[in-house]
Design an enzyme around this catalytic site. Sequence first.
Site, PDB file in Angstrom:
ATOM      1  N   LEU A  49       0.379   6.155   0.696  1.00  0.00           N
ATOM      2  CA  LEU A  49      -0.156   5.668   0.541  1.00  0.00           C
ATOM      3  C   LEU A  49       1.414   4.826  -0.419  1.00  0.00           C
ATOM      4  O   LEU A  49       2.375   5.709  -0.856  1.00  0.00           O
ATOM      5  CB  LEU A  49      -0.819   5.590  -1.136  1.00  0.00           C
ATOM      6  N   ASP A  50       1.691   3.711  -0.731  1.00  0.00           N
ATOM      7  CA  ASP A  50       2.614   3.139  -1.134  1.00  0.00           C
ATOM      8  C   ASP A  50       3.115   3.608  -2.955  1.00  0.00           C
ATOM      9  O   ASP A  50       1.700   3.797  -3.365  1.00  0.00           O
ATOM     10  CB  ASP A  50       2.301   1.608  -1.423  1.00  0.00           C
ATOM     11  N   THR A  51       4.063   3.675  -3.109  1.00  0.00           N
ATOM     12  CA  THR A  51       3.636   4.444  -4.622  1.00  0.00           C
ATOM     13  C   THR A  51       3.168   3.121  -5.175  1.00  0.00           C
ATOM     14  O   THR A  51       2.579   3.799  -6.885  1.00  0.00           O
ATOM     15  CB  THR A  51       4.941   4.297  -5.288  1.00  0.00           C
ATOM     16  N   THR A  53       0.071   1.926  -4.953  1.00  0.00           N
ATOM     17  CA  THR A  53      -0.928   2.085  -4.866  1.00  0.00           C
ATOM     18  C   THR A  53      -1.697   3.599  -5.304  1.00  0.00           C
ATOM     19  O   THR A  53      -0.815   4.453  -5.161  1.00  0.00           O
ATOM     20  CB  THR A  53      -1.961   2.117  -3.752  1.00  0.00           C
ATOM     21  N   HIS A 145       2.083  -2.346   3.991  1.00  0.00           N
ATOM     22  CA  HIS A 145       2.205  -2.884   3.051  1.00  0.00           C
ATOM     23  C   HIS A 145       0.832  -4.352   4.131  1.00  0.00           C
ATOM     24  O   HIS A 145       1.272  -5.291   3.396  1.00  0.00           O
ATOM     25  CB  HIS A 145       3.101  -3.793   2.724  1.00  0.00           C
TER      26      HIS A 145
END
Length: 230
Positions: A49-51, A53, A145
């Site tokens: 997961l992105d930072t 999220t 993304h």
Amino acid sequence: MYRIIADEADFLVISKSAKVHFHSQDGTAGVVAQAEQDLGIKLFAVHRLDTPTSGLLILAKSAVAAKQFTELFTAHKVQKYYLALAKGKPKKKQGWVIGDMAKSRRSMFKLLRTKENPAITQFFSLSVSEGLRLYLLKPHSGKTHQLRVALASLGVPILGDDLYGGTAADRCYLHAYCLHFRYGDEVTGWRDYAYRDVPTQGEHFAAAGVIEALVSWREPDTLAWPAKGD
């Protein structure tokens, strides 16, 4: 940094907090390294997961389990559902966002009109308050993304997503909400797993309209998802 949702024989399911790095950076442990340190076991990341999220992450407990999960993700046999909030009126309220993605400026990505190796996202949305909509997103691919770009392409960047032009907020309002998959082997047998994690961080996720919407979206896999072309 995280909460443990389930501790299974072969894997953990955790809920990562928003603004927590996935990988260790600048001498600070990322969520995987922190979980390893806390639990005293080796863990294997099988997706990320992105930072900004928050939400559900699977961490395998062995290389064998990691290999099986990697095969499941590659074959798109892990169903993932995300929640997002965005201000404004989208180009369409439900349907599909399909297109190739390419790197843009400032670590951003952009959606292209071509569809050679496209990012594919299916979604619903509901109005939860004046000018604010809740989105239920089902990615059919795993591009970097992807969901952030998908909503930006609809003219409604995610609330708090500074990179893609979202309205300023206390967090980026993207959350990994549900995971569904079948896991096992010929010896121990196969089992269906389903996990749901209602977001707890962020004042807007606590709004009455969001809570009401999540009652009807309690089991995303049973919903009548929009057909292609919608």
